[in-house]
Design an enzyme around this catalytic site. Structure first.
Site, PDB file in Angstrom:
ATOM      1  N   LYS A  24       0.286  43.556 103.107  1.00  0.00           N
ATOM      2  CA  LYS A  24       0.747  43.944 101.766  1.00  0.00           C
ATOM      3  C   LYS A  24       0.051  45.237 101.317  1.00  0.00           C
ATOM      4  O   LYS A  24       0.672  46.094 100.692  1.00  0.00           O
ATOM      5  CB  LYS A  24       0.471  42.818 100.756  1.00  0.00           C
ATOM      6  CG  LYS A  24       1.343  41.571 100.950  1.00  0.00           C
ATOM      7  CD  LYS A  24       2.784  41.814 100.591  1.00  0.00           C
ATOM      8  CE  LYS A  24       3.606  40.529 100.593  1.00  0.00           C
ATOM      9  NZ  LYS A  24       5.042  40.762 100.390  1.00  0.00           N
ATOM     10  N   TYR A  32      -2.090  38.756 106.011  1.00  0.00           N
ATOM     11  CA  TYR A  32      -1.034  38.905 104.984  1.00  0.00           C
ATOM     12  C   TYR A  32      -1.455  39.933 103.934  1.00  0.00           C
ATOM     13  O   TYR A  32      -0.688  40.844 103.604  1.00  0.00           O
ATOM     14  CB  TYR A  32      -0.807  37.530 104.351  1.00  0.00           C
ATOM     15  CG  TYR A  32       0.067  37.498 103.119  1.00  0.00           C
ATOM     16  CD1 TYR A  32       1.453  37.577 103.216  1.00  0.00           C
ATOM     17  CD2 TYR A  32      -0.490  37.328 101.846  1.00  0.00           C
ATOM     18  CE1 TYR A  32       2.255  37.516 102.075  1.00  0.00           C
ATOM     19  CE2 TYR A  32       0.295  37.254 100.711  1.00  0.00           C
ATOM     20  CZ  TYR A  32       1.674  37.356 100.836  1.00  0.00           C
ATOM     21  OH  TYR A  32       2.459  37.280  99.701  1.00  0.00           O
ATOM     22  N   SER A  66       0.996  41.476  96.490  1.00  0.00           N
ATOM     23  CA  SER A  66       0.327  40.205  96.203  1.00  0.00           C
ATOM     24  C   SER A  66      -1.133  40.442  95.822  1.00  0.00           C
ATOM     25  O   SER A  66      -1.745  41.426  96.251  1.00  0.00           O
ATOM     26  CB  SER A  66       0.371  39.338  97.461  1.00  0.00           C
ATOM     27  OG  SER A  66      -0.556  38.280  97.368  1.00  0.00           O
TER      28      SER A  66
HETATM   29  N1  LIG Z   1       5.327  32.839  95.491  1.00  0.00           N
HETATM   30  C1  LIG Z   1       4.148  33.399  95.313  1.00  0.00           C
HETATM   31  O1  LIG Z   1       3.211  32.726  94.815  1.00  0.00           O
HETATM   32  C2  LIG Z   1       3.911  34.857  95.677  1.00  0.00           C
HETATM   33  C3  LIG Z   1       2.696  35.444  95.316  1.00  0.00           C
HETATM   34  C4  LIG Z   1       2.456  36.761  95.663  1.00  0.00           C
HETATM   35  C5  LIG Z   1       3.435  37.493  96.343  1.00  0.00           C
HETATM   36  N2  LIG Z   1       4.600  36.904  96.698  1.00  0.00           N
HETATM   37  C6  LIG Z   1       5.596  37.703  97.456  1.00  0.00           C
HETATM   38  O2  LIG Z   1       6.857  37.622  96.795  1.00  0.00           O
HETATM   39  C7  LIG Z   1       7.905  37.640  97.759  1.00  0.00           C
HETATM   40  C8  LIG Z   1       8.813  36.432  97.554  1.00  0.00           C
HETATM   41  O3  LIG Z   1       8.013  35.245  97.655  1.00  0.00           O
HETATM   42  P1  LIG Z   1       8.652  33.782  97.680  1.00  0.00           P
HETATM   43  O4  LIG Z   1       7.668  32.866  97.064  1.00  0.00           O
HETATM   44  O5  LIG Z   1      10.050  33.833  97.194  1.00  0.00           O
HETATM   45  O6  LIG Z   1       8.622  33.523  99.244  1.00  0.00           O
HETATM   46  P2  LIG Z   1       9.690  32.745 100.155  1.00  0.00           P
HETATM   47  O7  LIG Z   1       9.014  32.438 101.446  1.00  0.00           O
HETATM   48  O8  LIG Z   1      10.327  31.647  99.378  1.00  0.00           O
HETATM   49  O9  LIG Z   1      10.785  33.896 100.392  1.00  0.00           O
HETATM   50  C9  LIG Z   1      10.616  34.917 101.354  1.00  0.00           C
HETATM   51  C10 LIG Z   1      11.978  35.168 101.992  1.00  0.00           C
HETATM   52  O10 LIG Z   1      11.844  36.189 103.004  1.00  0.00           O
HETATM   53  C11 LIG Z   1      12.725  35.845 104.034  1.00  0.00           C
HETATM   54  N3  LIG Z   1      12.358  36.487 105.300  1.00  0.00           N
HETATM   55  C12 LIG Z   1      11.335  36.156 106.130  1.00  0.00           C
HETATM   56  N4  LIG Z   1      11.380  36.931 107.230  1.00  0.00           N
HETATM   57  C13 LIG Z   1      12.451  37.756 107.090  1.00  0.00           C
HETATM   58  C14 LIG Z   1      13.023  38.760 107.915  1.00  0.00           C
HETATM   59  N5  LIG Z   1      12.505  39.071 109.121  1.00  0.00           N
HETATM   60  N6  LIG Z   1      14.110  39.409 107.462  1.00  0.00           N
HETATM   61  C15 LIG Z   1      14.672  39.098 106.278  1.00  0.00           C
HETATM   62  N7  LIG Z   1      14.175  38.125 105.450  1.00  0.00           N
HETATM   63  C16 LIG Z   1      13.080  37.474 105.871  1.00  0.00           C
HETATM   64  C17 LIG Z   1      12.618  34.331 104.156  1.00  0.00           C
HETATM   65  O11 LIG Z   1      13.758  33.784 104.854  1.00  0.00           O
HETATM   66  C18 LIG Z   1      12.539  33.913 102.692  1.00  0.00           C
HETATM   67  O12 LIG Z   1      13.820  33.571 102.190  1.00  0.00           O
HETATM   68  C19 LIG Z   1       7.242  37.715  99.117  1.00  0.00           C
HETATM   69  O13 LIG Z   1       7.196  39.059  99.539  1.00  0.00           O
HETATM   70  C20 LIG Z   1       5.846  37.203  98.875  1.00  0.00           C
HETATM   71  O14 LIG Z   1       4.925  37.744  99.795  1.00  0.00           O
HETATM   72  C21 LIG Z   1       4.869  35.610  96.377  1.00  0.00           C
END
Ligand SMILES: NC(=O)c1ccc[n+]([C@@H]2O[C@H](COP(=O)([O-])OP(=O)(O)OC[C@H]3O[C@@H](n4cnc5c(N)ncnc54)[C@H](O)[C@@H]3O)[C@@H](O)[C@H]2O)c1
Length: 329
Positions: free
Chosen positions: A154, A150, A126
């Site tokens: 990361k 967070y 991220s």
């Molecule tokens: N959406 C954004 O703007 C953004 C930006 C930068 C980075 N990211 C990264 O991209 C990835 C996906 O993001 P997203 O927006 O789909 O987030 P999201 O919260 O929709 O999805 C994250 C998923 O991880 C699962 N999870 C949480 N704890 C867990 C565990 N202990 N074991 C297994 N699964 C678990 C959750 O149930 C969820 O389905 C993440 O790693 C996030 O940090 C997202």
């Protein structure tokens, strides 16, 4: 190709699985998908390969060992406790985001040592690895300075990925994802949620709250581009990354005023009239600490692409989430 998506029930994971079902990767079709998440994921409609879904906690060693026994070709590690919750719950954030990532890489190491399995490992990092007193535009060589738990988790994940890649245990790539906008679905508690809310809600005739000044600038891209990054990472030549497997993804640097102007162009003044300005000093302070723009030369030269106008981001949302039509404004 056998692909494992960990975090497959999340917003990006779900969309990515749908994309793999709908369209082959450049290097060939995905013939098998393993979809895992702490919440049981769904197999995307229309997928005609082999599929399995598993409820797995990434922080549970036994579950992770079992999950990896099928030795997929590519592993997408998208599972995470996202920013707001990781800040509110230090224990949970470190357990999932740090311990879970280490556990996963180490479970791969055990199988690698046994039989040489060396999967491609795509890590969702991220922009939150940057924070504090950074320049207006962050170049590829800028120092990682997280200012949240967070972002710290990361950043450590990036270092682990680089070390396990250097040792030849995985073929790693870490994608520093920008804020994803327009995030589909219901509003969530993320401090960044309004960047999506001020577009998503007016497009369906609902009011949206804007808590920050109109000149607030941020770095964002569409879910469609994020899925494109993940697809590209599956088959690109990783030797081109050299010793630096983690890189900032391309996106768009826009102000809230520019977002609103693009919304007006696409959906007219009845849509923008639904944005209500309710200043929130806490959110404004959090957002002021976030990166505003990047110069992602490495990612662009490696073939990653993103929208170059906010209007295109809105149109992508209308096509992908609203069936291509505006019915409410
Ligand atoms: N959406 C954004 O703007 C953004 C930006 C930068 C980075 N990211 C990264 O991209 C990835 C996906 O993001 P997203 O927006 O789909 O987030 P999201 O919260 O929709 O999805 C994250 C998923 O991880 C699962 N999870 C949480 N704890 C867990 C565990 N202990 N074991 C297994 N699964 C678990 C959750 O149930 C969820 O389905 C993440 O790693 C996030 O940090 C997202």
């Amino acid at each position: 190709m056998h692909v494992l998506i960990l975090g497959a029930a999340g917003m990006i994971g779900r969309k990515f699985a749908e994309s793999l079902a709908a369209q082959p990767l450049d290097g060939g079709a995905v013939t098998r998908m393993t979809l895992a998440d702490v919440v049981l994921p769904q197999v995307p409609a229309g997928f005609d390969g082999a599929a399995e879904t598993l409820a797995v906690d990434v922080a549970s060693p036994d579950a992770i060992t079992a999950l990896l026994s099928s030795q997929p070709d590519v592993i997408y590690h998208l599972a995470a406790i996202v920013s707001g919750e990781a800040e509110a719950n230090l224990e949970k954030g470190y357990k999932v985001n740090l311990d879970g990532t280490r556990l996963l890489l180490d479970a791969i190491r055990h199988q690698h040592d046994r039989d040489g399995w060396t999967p491609r490992f795509v890590f969702a990092s991220s922009n939150a690895v940057f924070g504090g007193d950074f320049p207006d535009v962050i170049g590829d060589d800028y120092i990682v300075t997280p200012q949240t738990s967070y972002g710290t988790q990361k950043a450590i994940g990036e270092l682990l990925l680089a070390d396990y890649t250097r040792r030849g245990i995985v073929q790693g790539i870490g994608l520093r994802l920008p804020t994803i906008c327009v995030r589909p679905g219901k509003p969530n508690a993320a401090a960044s949620g309004f960047f999506s809310g001020i577009i998503r809600e007016p497009l369906v005739g609902l009011e949206a709250i804007l808590p920050v000044p109109d000149d607030t600038r941020h770095w964002m891209t569409s879910p469609r581009s994020a899925i494109g990054f993940l697809r590209h990472a599956a088959t690109m030549d990783l030797t081109r990354l050299g010793d630096r497997p983690n890189l900032s993804m391309p996106a768009l640097s826009v102000t809230v005023a520019e977002q609103i102007a693009a919304l007006e162009k696409v959906a007219g003044p009845r849509a923008t009239a639904l944005i209500r300005r309710v200043p929130d000093a806490t959110i404004a302070r959090i957002v002021a600490g976030w990166a505003r723009a990047f110069d992602p030369k490495r990612a662009l030269s490696l073939g990653f692409t993103a929208e170059t106008s906010f209007e295109a981001i809105i149109r992508a949302h209308i096509e992908d989430e609203l069936g291509g039509e505006l019915r409410h404004v």
